[in-house]
Design an enzyme around this catalytic site. Structure first.
Site, PDB file in Angstrom:
ATOM      1  N   LYS A  51     -51.738 -10.841   9.343  1.00  0.00           N
ATOM      2  CA  LYS A  51     -52.706 -10.035  10.087  1.00  0.00           C
ATOM      3  C   LYS A  51     -53.685  -9.425   9.099  1.00  0.00           C
ATOM      4  O   LYS A  51     -53.552  -8.281   8.672  1.00  0.00           O
ATOM      5  CB  LYS A  51     -52.001  -8.943  10.897  1.00  0.00           C
ATOM      6  CG  LYS A  51     -52.851  -8.462  12.073  1.00  0.00           C
ATOM      7  CD  LYS A  51     -53.137  -9.573  13.046  1.00  0.00           C
ATOM      8  CE  LYS A  51     -54.175  -9.238  14.071  1.00  0.00           C
ATOM      9  NZ  LYS A  51     -54.577 -10.377  14.869  1.00  0.00           N
ATOM     10  N   SER A  92     -55.923 -13.755  18.758  1.00  0.00           N
ATOM     11  CA  SER A  92     -55.373 -12.409  18.984  1.00  0.00           C
ATOM     12  C   SER A  92     -55.480 -12.029  20.461  1.00  0.00           C
ATOM     13  O   SER A  92     -54.861 -12.658  21.304  1.00  0.00           O
ATOM     14  CB  SER A  92     -56.084 -11.388  18.085  1.00  0.00           C
ATOM     15  OG  SER A  92     -55.727 -11.588  16.743  1.00  0.00           O
TER      16      SER A  92
END
Length: 616
Positions: free
Chosen positions: A207, A407
């Site tokens: 991430k 995402s």
């Protein structure tokens, strides 16, 4: 003394009068301009359609191609004609309007061929280029020739040009094939110098959205992951263009050393290099090109040019529509809470559109077109839950992924019956993070302090004080719970276990081809395949598409055109007074900071891929 005060008061009085005159003058000029624009638009809308011209369809794309432009192509064209603004590269074109126009022209007897004039085409994501390329291939296969011309070709321009029968380049031009790269700004040191305390809460090895705030360079994990999908995207580009030109991939792009050797052999002549390596079919000046196209399409005495009609003037023959409807709903841009804004997805706006489609008895299926890097977890869940309700109501849901569905963009895709992605779509990035900046040290350094009382540490939250430890722990628990919910949603939707999803999640970005291998999507294809699948699931033999596109009000269109004109005029004036390096840096900083406007999640939780859309 009395005389002195009279002099001073007289100066102030006349200064005030001059300022009032300037203010009224500027307002009156703006009002006159506004009236002229309104009158011009009114008369433009009253004009009769352009008479059919037998000749070429001139695809003079200006600006960028996107899924869902803020203002329609027609009004952008009117704005340029009325205001004379050189805002071509600011214009947004609808991908689906462009493709539909090409397909209509394919069967139009008045259209005998096509000219791709690409000087002002600013680009599109690779799946959009592939979809336009598919339409160009269909046009060419119908027996109508395609010619491409430009002073020079960027990579995006050359991708479309490769579908032409003949490609012409200016003798002083270049085919700028250089590969692909993605870069980000990293500013941990800057935040340290400003004494800003950045509190990061995240789940996922890959991430990397928060890395700019906690590092001064890319982490090895993010570097490896980005390199993998970027290389795959470039390979897709090279394979397609080389096949179109009927040359080898190595001949198309022999690498940096190969390009240097080729340029040395051509004496540094970039146009000759392109011709020698069969990147183009001929070198021709603008007058030469005009003569070539006149021989192919004839001469128009009225326009004093070869016989052609611009794509912005072309009105395709009307199609008869019948049957049930398939709703097409866009999620184009970063996802934020509340109503949609230009370039962003509003959770409430999109959810309401899905609800309208669910409650409309004429609509039998929904195609959700996703082109988003994600954003607010809260807004993503609002959209996802409404899409799940539509599916539960018996209406098939098919997701068509554009350039990005990462995402939060993947979060909202999970309720779909079926997911179609392009081989070059960037998707996955299944992970969540939270960011809170506090400025207690910054204020302390200049002698400003915060103090007070609270009934509990959780109540004592302010950006001017350090985060309470209890709140930090609660925030991390919240983020971990959000990640658990994310992978659980994916596992349920993709018939996997949470452990299997976790292995391919961790915030990692996947190219469409790899996403298919990992079971994150059902099929590699384009928008047409998604519509076909939706019709199949709804058992429809005849249908029409119901595009859920919100038309801007008249006032918004006028204001948008005025704003575009100012944006087009001011930067050029400012750039003339600034060093080019400073202009480039300011543009880069603007691109990197615009995303901050989307960070309005009430719990400060975000499923957002920051780097996967910045490909140059």
């Amino acid at each position: 003394m009395h005389f002195l005060w009279r002099c001073i008061s007289g100066v102030f009085r006349w200064t005030w009068r001059i300022l009032n005159f300037i203010r009224e003058f500027i307002l009156n000029v703006f009002l006159i301009l506004l009236i002229l624009v309104c009158v011009g638009i009114y008369f433009q809308m009253q004009t009769k359609p352009v008479e059919p011209v037998k000749g070429a369809l001139l695809v003079n794309l200006t600006g960028v191609v996107v899924d869902n432009p803020a203002i329609s192509n027609k009004f952008s064209q009117i704005g340029r004609e009325l205001l004379g603004a050189s805002s071509n590269r600011l214009q947004e074109n609808s991908l689906f309007d462009v493709v539909d126009m090409i397909r209509q022209a394919k069967t139009d007897p008045n259209i005998t061929g096509m000219v791709l004039s690409l000087n002002d085409f600013a680009g599109a994501d690779q799946p959009s280029l592939q979809y336009m390329g598919k339409a160009l291939r269909e046009f060419r296969d119908s027996g109508k020739p395609i010619f491409a011309t430009a002073d020079s070709y960027s990579q995006a321009q050359y991708y479309l040009a490769s579908y032409a029968n003949k490609i012409y380049l200016s003798p002083q031009g270049v085919v700028d094939l250089h590969g692909m790269a993605t870069n980000n700004l990293y500013y941990k040191t800057l935040l340290d110098k400003l004494k800003v305390s950045t509190h990061i809460f995240r789940v996922g090895t890959y991430k990397s959205a928060v890395e700019p705030m906690i590092r001064d360079d890319m982490s090895p994990a993010a570097r490896d992951a980005d390199n993998e999908w970027l290389s795959g995207m470039w390979n897709n580009y090279v394979a397609t263009v080389a096949a179109n030109r009927q040359i080898t991939a190595e001949q198309l792009f022999p690498g940096a050393e190969g390009v240097l050797k080729g340029l040395q052999a051509a004496g540094g002549d970039t146009a000759k290099y392109a011709l020698d390596n069969k990147l183009v079919d001929g070198l021709a000046s603008r007058s030469d090109v005009e003569n070539l196209f006149t021989k192919a399409f004839g001469w128009n005495k009225t326009t004093k040019d070869f016989s052609a009609i611009s794509m912005y003037d072309y009105t395709p023959p009307a199609e008869k529509k019948s049957g049930s409807e398939i709703a097409v709903i866009f999620a184009d841009g970063a996802i934020m809470d509340g109503e949609a804004t230009p370039g962003n997805v509003g959770g409430d706006t999109t959810a309401n559109q899905i609800r309208d489609a669910r409650l409309n008895p004429k609509i039998k299926a929904i195609v959700l077109r996703v082109n988003s890097p994600g954003g607010s977890v809260s807004a993503s869940e609002v959209i996802r839950s409404e899409l799940a309700a539509a599916r539960a109501a018996g209406k098939p849901v098919v997701v068509s992924m554009g350039g990005l569905a990462a995402s939060g963009g993947y979060w909202i895709s999970t309720p779909a019956n079926y997911i179609v992605a392009s081989p070059s779509t960037l998707t996955g990035s299944i992970g969540i993070f939270g960011v809170i900046n506090t400025f207690e040290n910054t204020l302390d350094s200049i002698g400003v302090h915060t103090d007070g009382v609270a009934t509990s540490p959780l109540a004592d939250l302010t950006v001017t004080k350090a985060l309470p430890e209890a709140f930090s722990q609660m925030m991390q628990i919240n983020i971990e719970n959000g990640y658990k919910n994310f992978i659980t949603l994916v596992a349920k939707a993709r018939n996997k276990t949470p452990e299997q999803v976790d292995a391919i999640a961790q915030g990692r970005v996947w190219l469409g081809t790899d996403a298919k291998k990992n079971g994150l999507v059902d099929q590699l294809g384009d928008f047409d395949d998604a519509v076909t699948k939706a019709a199949e699931l709804a058992k429809l033999k005849t249908y029409q598409l119901n595009w859920f596109v919100e038309d801007p009000s008249f006032g918004q269109m006028v204001l948008g055109q005025l704003t575009g004109s100012v944006q087009a005029a001011l930067p050029s004036a400012v750039r003339a007074m600034l060093p080019e390096s400073l202009v480039r840096i300011s543009a880069l900083l603007k691109d990197k900071t615009d995303w901050m406007a989307t960070l309005n999640d009430p719990q400060n939780r975000y499923a957002l891929c920051m780097s996967c859309g910045d490909v140059k």
